[in-house]
Design a protein around this motif. Structure first.
Motif, short mmCIF file in Angstrom:
data_model
loop_
_atom_site.label_atom_id
_atom_site.label_comp_id
_atom_site.label_asym_id
_atom_site.label_seq_id
_atom_site.Cartn_x
_atom_site.Cartn_y
_atom_site.Cartn_z
N ASP A 72 0.79 -1.23 0.00
CA ASP A 72 0.00 0.00 0.00
C ASP A 72 0.82 1.28 0.00
O ASP A 72 0.43 2.26 -0.60
N LEU A 73 1.92 1.32 0.72
CA LEU A 73 2.73 2.53 0.83
C LEU A 73 4.12 2.28 0.28
O LEU A 73 4.72 1.25 0.53
N GLN A 74 4.62 3.26 -0.46
CA GLN A 74 5.95 3.14 -1.04
C GLN A 74 6.78 4.34 -0.62
O GLN A 74 6.35 5.48 -0.76
N TYR A 75 7.95 4.06 -0.12
CA TYR A 75 8.93 5.09 0.23
C TYR A 75 10.11 4.88 -0.71
O TYR A 75 10.91 3.97 -0.52
N GLU A 76 10.17 5.70 -1.75
CA GLU A 76 11.14 5.51 -2.82
C GLU A 76 12.45 6.24 -2.53
O GLU A 76 12.44 7.40 -2.13
N ASP A 77 13.56 5.56 -2.78
CA ASP A 77 14.88 6.17 -2.64
C ASP A 77 15.04 7.32 -3.64
O ASP A 77 14.47 7.30 -4.73
N ASP A 78 15.83 8.31 -3.25
CA ASP A 78 16.20 9.42 -4.12
C ASP A 78 17.72 9.48 -4.13
O ASP A 78 18.33 10.28 -3.43
N THR A 79 18.32 8.60 -4.90
CA THR A 79 19.78 8.48 -4.89
C THR A 79 20.47 9.73 -5.42
O THR A 79 21.61 9.99 -5.07
N ASP A 80 19.78 10.51 -6.25
CA ASP A 80 20.38 11.76 -6.75
C ASP A 80 20.66 12.71 -5.60
O ASP A 80 21.61 13.50 -5.67
N ASN A 81 19.85 12.66 -4.55
CA ASN A 81 20.04 13.54 -3.40
C ASN A 81 20.62 12.81 -2.19
O ASN A 81 20.65 13.36 -1.09
N GLY A 82 21.06 11.58 -2.38
CA GLY A 82 21.70 10.84 -1.30
C GLY A 82 20.76 10.37 -0.21
O GLY A 82 21.18 10.19 0.93
N VAL A 83 19.49 10.16 -0.54
CA VAL A 83 18.50 9.73 0.45
C VAL A 83 18.01 8.32 0.11
O VAL A 83 17.64 8.04 -1.02
#
Length: 82
Positions: free
Chosen positions: A23-34
């Protein structure tokens, strides 16, 4: 790796159907190091953590033991204290 959470029927709003397997997705943001990781409290509560490259992690979301059914992703590598 991103974190995906499947909520229990009781945790979703009554009119809100399940959105599929997770149901919930927390997607990585590798461009910003998160990146997102998770850990489990001894009580069974699930914490989703926002992890930065050079700073301490931050709690993004927390689910009580009865609110979540399944989690897929990376378990917090550095450990955490309660």
């Amino acid at each position: 790796m991103s974190v995906y959470v499947k909520l229990s029927a009781d945790a979703r709003a009554p009119a809100e159907p399940s959105k599929g397997p997770l149901d919930l997705q927390y997607e990585d943001d590798t461009d910003n190091g998160v990146t997102f990781e998770y850990d489990l409290h001894p009580s069974g509560a699930l914490r989703v953590l926002r992890v930065f490259e050079d700073t301490p992690h931050r709690i993004e979301a927390c689910f009580s033991p009865g609110a979540w059914l399944q989690v897929v992703g990376t378990y917090l590598r550095s450990g955490s204290e309660y």
